[in-house]
Design a protein around this motif. Structure first.
Motif, PDB file in Angstrom:
ATOM      1  N   GLU A   1       0.838  -1.205   0.000  1.00 50.37           N
ATOM      2  CA  GLU A   1       0.000   0.000   0.000  1.00 50.37           C
ATOM      3  C   GLU A   1       0.872   1.254   0.000  1.00 50.37           C
ATOM      4  OE1 GLU A   1      -3.527   2.112   2.677  1.00 50.37           O
ATOM      5  OE2 GLU A   1      -2.833   0.075   3.138  1.00 50.37           O
ATOM      6  N   PHE A   2       1.919   1.248   0.811  1.00 54.92           N
ATOM      7  CA  PHE A   2       2.833   2.394   0.850  1.00 54.92           C
ATOM      8  C   PHE A   2       3.567   2.543  -0.491  1.00 54.92           C
ATOM      9  CE2 PHE A   2       6.909   4.417   1.619  1.00 54.92           C
ATOM     10  CZ  PHE A   2       6.542   5.542   2.341  1.00 54.92           C
ATOM     11  N   THR A   3       3.964   1.397  -1.053  1.00 53.84           N
ATOM     12  CA  THR A   3       4.646   1.438  -2.350  1.00 53.84           C
ATOM     13  C   THR A   3       3.748   2.050  -3.409  1.00 53.84           C
ATOM     14  OG1 THR A   3       5.951  -0.508  -1.787  1.00 53.84           O
ATOM     15  CG2 THR A   3       5.758   0.042  -4.128  1.00 53.84           C
ATOM     16  N   ASP A   4       2.450   1.692  -3.363  1.00 54.19           N
ATOM     17  CA  ASP A   4       1.509   2.257  -4.337  1.00 54.19           C
ATOM     18  C   ASP A   4       1.404   3.771  -4.176  1.00 54.19           C
ATOM     19  OD1 ASP A   4      -0.580   1.750  -6.417  1.00 54.19           O
ATOM     20  OD2 ASP A   4      -1.853   2.687  -4.880  1.00 54.19           O
ATOM     21  N   ARG A   5       1.350   4.244  -2.912  1.00 57.77           N
ATOM     22  CA  ARG A   5       1.297   5.698  -2.691  1.00 57.77           C
ATOM     23  C   ARG A   5       2.590   6.367  -3.150  1.00 57.77           C
ATOM     24  NH1 ARG A   5      -0.670   4.225   2.447  1.00 57.77           N
ATOM     25  NH2 ARG A   5       1.279   4.945   3.386  1.00 57.77           N
ATOM     26  N   ALA A   6       3.714   5.721  -2.908  1.00 63.65           N
ATOM     27  CA  ALA A   6       4.999   6.293  -3.316  1.00 63.65           C
ATOM     28  C   ALA A   6       5.096   6.412  -4.832  1.00 63.65           C
ATOM     29  CB  ALA A   6       6.142   5.433  -2.776  1.00 63.65           C
ATOM     30  N   LEU A   7       4.655   5.367  -5.524  1.00 70.14           N
ATOM     31  CA  LEU A   7       4.681   5.431  -6.988  1.00 70.14           C
ATOM     32  C   LEU A   7       3.762   6.524  -7.518  1.00 70.14           C
ATOM     33  CD1 LEU A   7       4.715   1.629  -7.902  1.00 70.14           C
ATOM     34  CD2 LEU A   7       6.592   3.260  -8.088  1.00 70.14           C
ATOM     35  N   GLY A   8       2.615   6.707  -6.843  1.00 65.64           N
ATOM     36  CA  GLY A   8       1.717   7.787  -7.253  1.00 65.64           C
ATOM     37  C   GLY A   8       2.354   9.154  -7.063  1.00 65.64           C
ATOM     38  N   ALA A   9       3.071   9.329  -5.938  1.00 68.43           N
ATOM     39  CA  ALA A   9       3.745  10.606  -5.696  1.00 68.43           C
ATOM     40  C   ALA A   9       4.860  10.835  -6.709  1.00 68.43           C
ATOM     41  CB  ALA A   9       4.314  10.628  -4.274  1.00 68.43           C
ATOM     42  N   ILE A  10       5.613   9.755  -7.031  1.00 61.86           N
ATOM     43  CA  ILE A  10       6.668   9.885  -8.035  1.00 61.86           C
ATOM     44  C   ILE A  10       6.081  10.274  -9.384  1.00 61.86           C
ATOM     45  CG2 ILE A  10       8.380   8.575  -9.358  1.00 61.86           C
ATOM     46  CD1 ILE A  10       8.949   6.977  -6.800  1.00 61.86           C
ATOM     47  N   GLU A  11       4.954   9.632  -9.723  1.00 62.95           N
ATOM     48  CA  GLU A  11       4.316   9.949 -11.011  1.00 62.95           C
ATOM     49  C   GLU A  11       3.854  11.403 -11.056  1.00 62.95           C
ATOM     50  OE1 GLU A  11       0.631   8.375 -13.844  1.00 62.95           O
ATOM     51  OE2 GLU A  11       0.808   7.698 -11.767  1.00 62.95           O
ATOM     52  N   GLU A  12       3.203  11.854 -10.005  1.00 69.31           N
ATOM     53  CA  GLU A  12       2.702  13.234  -9.984  1.00 69.31           C
ATOM     54  C   GLU A  12       3.848  14.241 -10.046  1.00 69.31           C
ATOM     55  OE1 GLU A  12       0.135  16.206  -7.053  1.00 69.31           O
ATOM     56  OE2 GLU A  12       0.288  14.061  -6.603  1.00 69.31           O
ATOM     57  N   THR A  13       4.895  13.993  -9.260  1.00 72.51           N
ATOM     58  CA  THR A  13       6.041  14.902  -9.268  1.00 72.51           C
ATOM     59  C   THR A  13       6.733  14.889 -10.621  1.00 72.51           C
ATOM     60  OG1 THR A  13       6.358  14.472  -6.912  1.00 72.51           O
ATOM     61  CG2 THR A  13       8.176  15.513  -8.096  1.00 72.51           C
ATOM     62  N   GLY A  14       6.852  13.696 -11.213  1.00 68.77           N
ATOM     63  CA  GLY A  14       7.471  13.598 -12.535  1.00 68.77           C
ATOM     64  C   GLY A  14       6.699  14.359 -13.595  1.00 68.77           C
ATOM     65  N   ARG A  15       5.372  14.264 -13.543  1.00 65.44           N
ATOM     66  CA  ARG A  15       4.553  15.005 -14.519  1.00 65.44           C
ATOM     67  C   ARG A  15       4.755  16.512 -14.376  1.00 65.44           C
ATOM     68  NH1 ARG A  15       0.792  11.953 -17.160  1.00 65.44           N
ATOM     69  NH2 ARG A  15       0.316   9.892 -16.272  1.00 65.44           N
ATOM     70  N   ALA A  16       4.780  16.971 -13.125  1.00 72.05           N
ATOM     71  CA  ALA A  16       4.996  18.405 -12.899  1.00 72.05           C
ATOM     72  C   ALA A  16       6.373  18.835 -13.415  1.00 72.05           C
ATOM     73  CB  ALA A  16       4.859  18.726 -11.415  1.00 72.05           C
ATOM     74  N   ALA A  17       7.384  17.986 -13.195  1.00 73.71           N
ATOM     75  CA  ALA A  17       8.726  18.317 -13.678  1.00 73.71           C
ATOM     76  C   ALA A  17       8.769  18.345 -15.193  1.00 73.71           C
ATOM     77  CB  ALA A  17       9.739  17.295 -13.135  1.00 73.71           C
ATOM     78  N   LEU A  18       8.067  17.409 -15.838  1.00 76.81           N
ATOM     79  CA  LEU A  18       8.014  17.408 -17.304  1.00 76.81           C
ATOM     80  C   LEU A  18       7.338  18.671 -17.827  1.00 76.81           C
ATOM     81  CD1 LEU A  18       7.185  13.674 -18.110  1.00 76.81           C
ATOM     82  CD2 LEU A  18       9.316  14.897 -18.576  1.00 76.81           C
ATOM     83  N   GLU A  19       6.284  19.127 -17.131  1.00 74.47           N
ATOM     84  CA  GLU A  19       5.634  20.369 -17.537  1.00 74.47           C
ATOM     85  C   GLU A  19       6.591  21.548 -17.423  1.00 74.47           C
ATOM     86  OE1 GLU A  19       2.166  20.808 -15.175  1.00 74.47           O
ATOM     87  OE2 GLU A  19       1.127  19.076 -16.052  1.00 74.47           O
ATOM     88  N   ASP A  20       7.336  21.595 -16.328  1.00 73.04           N
ATOM     89  CA  ASP A  20       8.321  22.678 -16.155  1.00 73.04           C
ATOM     90  C   ASP A  20       9.407  22.599 -17.220  1.00 73.04           C
ATOM     91  OD1 ASP A  20       7.063  23.799 -14.052  1.00 73.04           O
ATOM     92  OD2 ASP A  20       8.302  22.871 -12.505  1.00 73.04           O
ATOM     93  N   LEU A  21       9.854  21.375 -17.515  1.00 77.80           N
ATOM     94  CA  LEU A  21      10.902  21.213 -18.524  1.00 77.80           C
ATOM     95  C   LEU A  21      10.410  21.663 -19.886  1.00 77.80           C
ATOM     96  CD1 LEU A  21      13.706  20.193 -19.306  1.00 77.80           C
ATOM     97  CD2 LEU A  21      12.730  17.914 -19.590  1.00 77.80           C
ATOM     98  N   GLU A  22       9.175  21.295 -20.239  1.00 79.16           N
ATOM     99  CA  GLU A  22       8.615  21.706 -21.524  1.00 79.16           C
ATOM    100  C   GLU A  22       8.483  23.224 -21.603  1.00 79.16           C
ATOM    101  OE1 GLU A  22       7.233  21.657 -25.287  1.00 79.16           O
ATOM    102  OE2 GLU A  22       8.124  20.007 -24.162  1.00 79.16           O
TER     103      GLU A  22
END
Length: 384
Positions: A225-246
């Motif tokens: 369950e914690f791993t699932d939450r961690a992956l969700g946080a990584i995904e959300e942060t990664g998307r935000a970083a990709l938006e900033d990079l673009e």
């Protein structure tokens, strides 16, 4: 010999001759109309040079013919006259160009004819219409003199070509105002590059820090369950970083693109949630009308807060963090505090230096370092 011939093999040498011929073509047309007043063309150049657009046209012509292939690095301006000093420099340039045209035209016309007459004289033919050779008796030894006029012609053509190019840079070169404007533009470009570097450091560095912390925590926890939450946080942060990079890459592709798309303090919630998802116990308090903070201050405030939270996650890990954002009395206050730890190199990184530089550029001040057992980042930015 090869060194002597090298200028004669360059096309630039001949385009410069063409540039010097043009004034004499104008004079020749005038002399065809009235031979009694050869000074009129030089007189007409005075009011002509005072016309602002003439400087631009002369600059374009000089770039194309005096420095072909190197127009941008020529040091010759292609803007109209903006001051009386520019106008007077243009007049001086026009008169100088006409003066230099006389020896070039004379050399390119008379020297080949002199060479031909010397060759005829060396062959035993008397030349009666040449004032130089009229008094000489034809003799075969004159064959050694045949190359001299051509050598002199080459020297005149190459030498005056270099001279007129140097004068063009001097008289048609950028004025003091133009040099100042170019320097300011260059400074703006350097500042923009520095800002983009900071943007990438703050945004991508924050995303990578969150991803590393979350991945490490998930592996250590061993809880699906914690791993699932961690992956969700990584995904959300990664998307935000990709938006900033673009967005940053878009700024690089489109230099005139506005910066209004950059995140501001009104978007700070996503930073706080990202830090919480990474394990930090964030106690945040926002007071005052944050939405009224001017765009530049709000955008830089967001990046300062992002860098401060990134440093907490990177150096302290899952610790309590107190965040205070205050807008009052014409000042934006930012404070991030966490229990003090002192890993090697803390305080010497580019992130903390970037925080101080951002604050200084906006006329504010920043303090980073230990404070009463905590590590503190405290920034004050004026709103006006």
């Amino acid at each position: 010999m090869a060194r002597f011939m090298r200028p004669l093999l360059r096309g630039t040498t001949y385009t410069r001759v063409l540039h010097l011929w043009v004034p004499m073509l104008i004079v020749s047309v005038w002399l065809f109309v009235d031979m009694s007043t050869p000074w009129v063309p030089a007189l007409v150049l005075v009011p002509l040079g005072l016309v602002p657009a003439v400087r631009m046209s002369e600059g374009v012509q000089a770039r194309l013919l005096l420095t072909p292939g190197k127009e941008e690095e020529s040091g010759i301006s292609v803007t109209p006259s903006a001051t009386w000093r520019d106008r007077l420099r243009t007049v001086l340039w026009l008169e100088t160009r006409m003066v230099l045209a006389v020896p070039v035209t004379f050399a390119t016309v008379w020297m080949p004819l002199l060479t031909y007459d010397l060759a005829r004289s060396a062959a035993g033919h008397r030349t009666l219409d040449d004032p130089v050779l009229h008094a000489l008796e034809p003799h075969w030894t004159q064959v050694f003199l045949v190359p001299l006029p051509l050598l002199l012609l080459c020297g005149v053509v190459v030498g005056l070509g270099e001279l007129v190019t140097a004068l063009a840079r001097r008289l048609l070169g950028p004025s003091s105002a133009e040099r100042l404007s170019a320097l300011e533009e260059r400074t703006e470009q350097l500042l923009e590059r520095t800002r983009i570097a900071r943007e990438l450091h703050d945004s991508i560095g924050h995303a990578l820090t969150v991803a590393v912390v979350q991945a490490g925590a998930a592996r250590a926890a061993g809880d699906p369950e914690f791993t699932d939450r961690a992956l969700g946080a990584i995904e959300e942060t990664g998307r935000a970083a990709l938006e900033d990079l673009e967005r940053v890459l878009g700024v690089l592709r489109e230099s005139e693109r506005p910066v209004s798309g950059r995140p501001t303090l009104t978007d700070a919630d996503r930073l706080l949630e990202s830090a919480r998802a990474s394990g930090a116990k964030v106690d945040a308090e926002v007071s005052g009308p944050v939405e009224t903070v001017p765009g530049p201050v709000s955008r830089e405030g967001y990046r300062i807060l992002q860098e401060a939270l990134t440093n907490v996650l990177r150096h302290a890990g899952s610790v309590p963090v107190r965040v205070r954002v205050t807008v009052a009395n014409g000042t934006l206050g930012l404070e991030v505090r966490n229990p003090f730890t002192a890993p090697p190199g803390l305080g010497r990184g580019s992130g903390l230096r970037g925080i101080r530089e951002r604050a200084a550029l906006l006329g504010g001040r920043a303090h980073t370092g230990p404070d009463e057992g905590d590590w503190q980042v405290h920034v004050e930015l004026p709103l006006r």
